[in-house]
Scaffold this active site. Sequence first.
Site, PDB file in Angstrom:
ATOM      1  N   PHE B 248       0.814  -1.221   0.000  1.00 26.05           N
ATOM      2  CA  PHE B 248       0.000   0.000   0.000  1.00 26.05           C
ATOM      3  C   PHE B 248       0.843   1.265   0.000  1.00 26.05           C
ATOM      4  CE2 PHE B 248      -2.595  -3.162   2.501  1.00 26.05           C
ATOM      5  CZ  PHE B 248      -3.359  -3.556   1.424  1.00 26.05           C
ATOM      6  N   THR B 476      -1.719  -7.976  -6.363  1.00 25.17           N
ATOM      7  CA  THR B 476      -2.571  -7.292  -7.330  1.00 25.17           C
ATOM      8  C   THR B 476      -2.991  -8.160  -8.504  1.00 25.17           C
ATOM      9  OG1 THR B 476      -0.404  -6.455  -7.994  1.00 25.17           O
ATOM     10  CG2 THR B 476      -1.881  -4.904  -6.947  1.00 25.17           C
ATOM     11  N   ILE B 622      -9.797  -3.167 -19.170  1.00 25.24           N
ATOM     12  CA  ILE B 622      -9.578  -3.940 -17.945  1.00 25.24           C
ATOM     13  C   ILE B 622      -8.919  -5.252 -18.345  1.00 25.24           C
ATOM     14  CG2 ILE B 622     -10.686  -5.011 -15.951  1.00 25.24           C
ATOM     15  CD1 ILE B 622     -10.705  -1.910 -15.961  1.00 25.24           C
ATOM     16  N   GLU B 698      -5.952   2.009  -7.340  1.00 23.19           N
ATOM     17  CA  GLU B 698      -6.198   3.052  -6.344  1.00 23.19           C
ATOM     18  C   GLU B 698      -7.545   3.726  -6.541  1.00 23.19           C
ATOM     19  OE1 GLU B 698      -1.647   4.184  -5.229  1.00 23.19           O
ATOM     20  OE2 GLU B 698      -2.601   5.455  -6.699  1.00 23.19           O
TER      21      GLU B 698
END
Lengths: 316, 738
Positions: B248, B476, B622, B698
């Site tokens: 993070f 991720t 995506i 994010e």
Amino acid sequence: MKSFTYERASTPAQAAAAVAGRQGAKFLAGGTNLLDLMKLEIETPTHLVDVQDLKLDRIEKTEKGGLRIGALVTNTALAADDRVRRDYGVLTRAIVAGASGQLRNKATTAGNLLQRTRCPYFYDTNQPCNKRKPGTGCGAIGGYSRQLAVVGSSDQCIATYPGDMAVAMRVLDAAVETVKPDGQTRAIPMADFHRLPGDHPERDNVLEQGELITAVTLPKPLGGTHIYQKVRDRASYAFALVSVAAVIGKDGAGRVAFGGVAHKPWRVEAAEAAMSQGPRAVAGQVFADARPTPDNRFKIALAERTLASVMAQAKG
Amino acid sequence: MKFDTPAGTNPIDQMKIVGRPTDRIDGPLKTTGTAPYAYERHDVAPDQAYGYIVGSAIAKGRITRMDTSLARAAPGVLAVLSTLDHAKPLPLGMMNIAHLFGGADIAHYHQAIAFVVAESFEQARAAAALIRTDYARDKGRFDLEAAAPTAPFEPTGDGPDAKDIDSVGDFASAFGAAPVRIEQHYTTPGESHAMMEPFATIAAWEGDKLTLWTSNQMIAWSKGSLAKILAMKPENIRVDSPYIGGGFGGKLFVRVDAVLAALGAKAAGRPVKVAMQRPLMANNSTHRPATIQTVKLGATPDGRLTAIHHSSTSGNLPDGKPEVAVQQTKLLYAAPNREIWMKLAVTDLPEGNAMRAPGEAPGLMVLEMAMDELAEKLGMDPVELRIVNDTQVDPAKPNRPFSERHLVECLRTGAEKFGWSRRNPKPGQTRDGKWLVGMGMAAGFRNNQLTKSAARIRLERDGHLTVETDMTDIGTGTYTILAQTAAEMMGVPLAQVRVILGDSDFPASAGSGGQWGANNSTAGLYAACVKLREQVAQRLGFNAADVQFADGQVRAGNRAVPLAEAARGGVLTAEDGIEYGTLDEQYQQSTFAGHFVEVAVDSYTGETRIRRMLAVCDAGRILNPKAARSQVIGAMTMGAGAALMEELAVDKRFGFFVNHDLASYEVPVHADIPHQEVIFLDYPDDKSSPMKAKGVGELGLCGVGAAIANAIYNATGVRVRDYPVTLDKHLDKLPSWT
Ligand SMILES: Cc1cc2nc3c(=O)[nH]c(=O)nc-3n(C[C@H](O)[C@H](O)[C@H](O)COP(=O)(O)OP(=O)(O)OC[C@H]3O[C@@H](n4cnc5c(N)ncnc54)[C@H](O)[C@@H]3O)c2cc1C
Ligand code: SF4
């Protein structure tokens, strides 16, 4: 963590004697609190007497129609017991509101009663703390005290007793049975078991060195509606900002104890007479002598409002 | 490969493998506990000793004396390092301001002052507790609120363009003349990354060569930083970080675990492993700085913004950077007159630095609450207010368009799917038993950043492909999207691609941060694949221009050859990277979201429980909807923490974050997170890269905190402008429960 020696006792008397005979000795039950504190050197016992073989893991009927809960009954087993669920619902509800499933599997009845405060200054060995190191001062007074006590505190310590189970036991008028190193036994009413901090915040309760908890007894069932409501910033896995344990009859009369507000489960029996007049009347008396900090003043209103919620639930 | 004109049609557009909701290829390793995280790499070096870090007990001052003799004599101890062994602090790494080790001066609480290496972890820990340290305390500056009024401006912009106040038009006059105005002050607290895996490193020396098995998001940065800190040649350092248990932004930089493991291993003459103790994590490392913000909005009665002021003050150690909470306000809404500034106070709390969506996360928590307040004052629907103020160009440079911007569609789609029309615009009106129920929304915004990124791909003799890059997967899904990219480009099934990450011996990638990882690292691999395709074509005697790679075959006209044939005569290796031209100067590249939330507030206790959340995201192509969804719901969860509970509590006397463990720094648990839904709009962005993808990791956090707070307001009618919105802040103003 400091080095320590370890033994497993096989009878209560032997365990009590083993701890009494050595300075710095302590009992070890589930270890979920003590071992954490040892890793941080908040507790530094030199010797541990493991009580897991003492066969104190049964829940039995008492002659008076109540229950005797062995000191080593796990939180999970106690909360799941049919008799407890049926006759002492407030206790089951309080236990399952605490910690997590994994912790409750390890946590014992005695260990839970003796869990230490979650005051953040107690947990940081760089900080002053009269409870951890008598005479060093109290870091929390004038510091970050949002979680801490609003009533019954002293100029030496404003810590809370953080647990849930004991709050329910307080409302049920439970008693703590012990055996002392000399073999004497006694039953300590839950009301007298935890202390207020006063000038000796290092002492959480009235047990003597080497005094072993063998059981907690519950008087015969009270009937009524059993409620435990725990208020916190997240939905689970957090200590109470405020909790309310209550047993309330059809007529609205009943008993109520508060968690998260004091150095012990907080119950003012005299205030219970005001139950029929509503939450404000009760809370007014329960918190008459409150000394909150600016950070935690909200707990007084929160306690009253939580009691109002509990009373509304009891009405159904 | 230089990317300086918009992407045309390319093999990725086939979308046979890219764009599919593929399971993570590293998933089985994670779910069976066999992915080796840094501290668990028992096999990489023999005879590993254990390290334990000692943190400073004061926040500001000096060490006057340290006695390590008892620790040195303790059982099992191999070495004790003291900060006093160094006359002055070790040099700084990149992008950090707090020194990690060395010297007598203490700049913040829990600064590392000693390191014990022993045969066992328990021995190291026990010995560490025997170190006695005396300090001379200085008065520190620990109170942002007290420091804010005299804090100097922190110019925004770069170089000669930097200005104290970023103005467009004439804010003061426009605000003064605006028929409808709001002006409010807000605060956001410091937040801790609170990732599951702490900082952890195993270090081993071989002569003057150092290898670090660690947990780090940015391999090239950390190699460079370590070279500076340890005064070594970069080529003598190898960093390896294949699995990362969350970062993070906390692991963008080299932390003290890596430095002390290296120094400790040298001192002990053995490999050393260390994981930072959890109670040190909050104060030893970086955090998201607290902010004090003001927003003023002026509008016409139909909701058109005429004037926007957004200002933010944060604090940091000397030479630190501000939390850029005003960033999005330059680009999110059209308004001819605006005034934006930041101030930066010097404080002596631990270093403030990047945490997931730095700037936008706290900035949108405030701006989007202010928009909610304006909507109410206008008597306008909050969704419509945002739509009316949409802009398709950079408001300060109207000839600079957004590459793709579909915020309006995000908002409209979200409103429809969420059932926004059922929201009662009057707050405090909707009840469900004892619960006060409300809905809130906010716009989400986060820029898309282009940074160069390289990769290597090999066609093995058996026809398998191996991808190597120093890119990281911080949970991720990077392994998977890289495999998807290579498979799509080379026309092979996913299972035929092996991806190896996180090794500094591999080509330097963009790394993981700022939601730039996915687009840039796959684009870098795309470039390498283009090269490999050329080599394959050449080797098989095809004309590179018209070859197709599909179904494991290389085809042109009537001729088809199995891909593996190309490696018969030897492995083929191609290495390349993506570099960017000026497309991000010509076009503003950003990502957008519409966040919608329903909450219930207990009318007795004031506890807020989220009931459902929806995010509609416009973030380019995506690459893997399943992994992207995981990113977005994780970010929404983080936003729930920010809105409802997360706060680094400052002790203003002693200067430290008091709640420095996971029992007292509360982050959401499962019970806090009910139904979450994510919808992705399908707008590939040909200005961003050949992948036409943008960041999404994010975006899910940006705006969601305000959507929650706005929902609470809609439920209760009580506006809390100091985050987090905990029950104590609205309890006494809640409507009665009867
Ligand atoms: C993350 C976390 C969250 C938690 N959340 C909650 C919560 O929400 N609510 C809650 O109520 N609790 C909570 N707890 C506390 C948990 O309930 C206690 O740790 C547990 O009940 C202690 O029981 P134990 O058997 O493990 O005790 P131990 O750790 O073994 O012992 C605790 C103390 O009791 C003494 N002791 C043990 N047995 C005896 C005996 N028979 N006679 C005399 N002394 C004895 C020990 O010497 C020690 O001092 C949480 C704990 C953790 C770690
Ligand atoms: S409140 Fe009690 S436990 Fe907390 S710091 Fe003060 S003395 Fe220690």
